[in-house]
Design a protein around this motif. Sequence first.
Motif, PDB file in Angstrom:
ATOM      1  N   GLY A 198      39.569  34.015 -12.040  1.00 15.81           N
ATOM      2  CA  GLY A 198      40.118  34.096 -10.687  1.00 15.81           C
ATOM      3  C   GLY A 198      39.650  35.305  -9.900  1.00 15.81           C
ATOM      4  O   GLY A 198      40.188  35.585  -8.825  1.00 15.81           O
ATOM      5  N   LEU A 199      38.649  36.030 -10.408  1.00 16.67           N
ATOM      6  CA  LEU A 199      38.131  37.192  -9.688  1.00 16.67           C
ATOM      7  C   LEU A 199      37.171  36.715  -8.602  1.00 16.67           C
ATOM      8  O   LEU A 199      36.142  36.103  -8.896  1.00 16.67           O
ATOM      9  CB  LEU A 199      37.427  38.149 -10.640  1.00 16.67           C
ATOM     10  N   GLY A 200      37.482  37.044  -7.347  1.00 14.72           N
ATOM     11  CA  GLY A 200      36.741  36.463  -6.237  1.00 14.72           C
ATOM     12  C   GLY A 200      35.675  37.337  -5.627  1.00 14.72           C
ATOM     13  O   GLY A 200      34.866  36.856  -4.826  1.00 14.72           O
ATOM     14  N   THR A 201      35.646  38.617  -5.958  1.00 16.51           N
ATOM     15  CA  THR A 201      34.683  39.514  -5.327  1.00 16.51           C
ATOM     16  C   THR A 201      33.850  40.257  -6.369  1.00 16.51           C
ATOM     17  O   THR A 201      34.261  40.405  -7.531  1.00 16.51           O
ATOM     18  CB  THR A 201      35.400  40.564  -4.448  1.00 16.51           C
ATOM     19  N   VAL A 202      32.683  40.720  -5.925  1.00 17.34           N
ATOM     20  CA  VAL A 202      31.815  41.503  -6.808  1.00 17.34           C
ATOM     21  C   VAL A 202      32.516  42.794  -7.210  1.00 17.34           C
ATOM     22  O   VAL A 202      32.372  43.263  -8.349  1.00 17.34           O
ATOM     23  CB  VAL A 202      30.473  41.809  -6.099  1.00 17.34           C
ATOM     24  N   ARG A 203      33.276  43.383  -6.280  1.00 15.94           N
ATOM     25  CA  ARG A 203      33.997  44.623  -6.581  1.00 15.94           C
ATOM     26  C   ARG A 203      34.958  44.417  -7.762  1.00 15.94           C
ATOM     27  O   ARG A 203      35.043  45.254  -8.662  1.00 15.94           O
ATOM     28  CB  ARG A 203      34.790  45.091  -5.360  1.00 15.94           C
ATOM     29  N   GLU A 204      35.707  43.320  -7.737  1.00 11.04           N
ATOM     30  CA  GLU A 204      36.663  43.053  -8.814  1.00 11.04           C
ATOM     31  C   GLU A 204      35.944  42.851 -10.146  1.00 11.04           C
ATOM     32  O   GLU A 204      36.400  43.336 -11.186  1.00 11.04           O
ATOM     33  CB  GLU A 204      37.498  41.827  -8.479  1.00 11.04           C
ATOM     34  N   ARG A 205      34.831  42.158 -10.114  1.00 13.46           N
ATOM     35  CA  ARG A 205      34.091  41.893 -11.360  1.00 13.46           C
ATOM     36  C   ARG A 205      33.481  43.173 -11.917  1.00 13.46           C
ATOM     37  O   ARG A 205      33.474  43.384 -13.136  1.00 13.46           O
ATOM     38  CB  ARG A 205      33.004  40.853 -11.089  1.00 13.46           C
ATOM     39  N   LEU A 206      32.989  44.024 -11.020  1.00 20.74           N
ATOM     40  CA  LEU A 206      32.441  45.305 -11.466  1.00 20.74           C
ATOM     41  C   LEU A 206      33.547  46.203 -12.011  1.00 20.74           C
ATOM     42  O   LEU A 206      33.361  46.890 -13.029  1.00 20.74           O
ATOM     43  CB  LEU A 206      31.733  45.998 -10.301  1.00 20.74           C
ATOM     44  N   ALA A 207      34.719  46.168 -11.360  1.00 16.33           N
ATOM     45  CA  ALA A 207      35.861  46.941 -11.855  1.00 16.33           C
ATOM     46  C   ALA A 207      36.272  46.465 -13.243  1.00 16.33           C
ATOM     47  O   ALA A 207      36.594  47.281 -14.125  1.00 16.33           O
ATOM     48  CB  ALA A 207      37.037  46.823 -10.884  1.00 16.33           C
TER      49      ALA A 207
END
Length: 407
Positions: free
Chosen positions: A334-343
């Motif tokens: 459910g991670l929608g952004t590159v920022r969230e995935r990198l975090a």
Amino acid sequence: MGEHMLVENLLSTWWIVAAAFLAPLLALATRRKIPDVVWLLLLLGMLIGPFGLQLAEQTEAVGFLRELGMGFLFLLAGLEINTGQMRGRQGRAAALTWVICLALGIGAGLLVTQGQTHVAIVFAIASTSTALGTLLPILKDSGAAGSPLGGATMLHGALGELGPIVAMSLLLSTRGTLGAALVLVGFAAAAVVVVLVPHRLFTRIPLLGRAMAVGANTTMQTTLRFTVLILLTLMLLTAVLELDVALGAFAAGMLLSAVLSGMAPEHGHTLVHKVEVIGFSFLIPVFFVTSGMGIDLGSVVAQWPMLLGFVVAILVVRGLPVFLREQLTETHSGLGTVRERLALGLYASTGLPIIVAVTQIAVPSELIDPTVASVMVTGGAITVLVCPMLAQIVEKGRPTAPSYDGA
């Protein structure tokens, strides 16, 4: 002789407890930019230890308290696991990600060690762990615990604890992989029996069930005493079977979590709080301080390229595959952004307890020397200091002051 040993044990324990008391005060004084665990391990532990001011030493009694501290640390990690989520699609995807990380870690380890298989396995296990207990309070304080990012971090953290523990038992055993696998299966079956048989008795014999419920929140503390009994039973069983005691502690937490989630989730939250009080007030700080006491800072500083290389290896072997799997494949997180995935990749790179545990096995077995162990443990502490802070900067554009209540 007996009185001398008592004084020696009490004096070392006094310094360790004093360090445990000072650590949170120093963490708060620095606005939690330096987490409690870093003060315990890297600064105060090294300061009072044999490579520092020589105020405390690991006596036999202190060593036993250390083992109990590690037991409570992994018990809490097991209690935080959502076994239902681990069985779902997201859990299977995260498990495959960890297997990929392990394969990359072994490959990198073989390259670095020029084909020394067992040393490469030690490197791989250490570099692919995720410190679930350390991340949980950080996520809670930042308000991310209930978000998709928090859930994904918890899941990767659970597998980043369980996978390395199982790998230690299988790949670093003196029995060989097949023999270790059979022993591991036997332990798993015995652990289920140890937890489920009393559970069935409590549910089917009303008198026992009422006694447990009535005494749970009194001075009798029946549920807490039962939890400690299960913890020590499975730690004893792993010790007898020559498995790592962290496996017994983690299994105790995971099985108790599964039982409580099916019975009464509210009791599970209360139990976790009680275990936290026992663990974080005394035993878990002993584990971290004594781990710091074993670090030779002079040797670590002299080996700074190795230290930097190990931290980078953790990011490449653990953090990068987690990020790429989230970015390029469907993991149902459910991670929608590159920022969230990198975090998420940065959170997954936060490791320490497993690194401490695997070096404890590797040094006595002469797979690595104490200097390499010190470098690896120090590298793990650096990830605790840096990775969650970077993850919060990446996710929100600003850091949220991290705290430490676990490992």
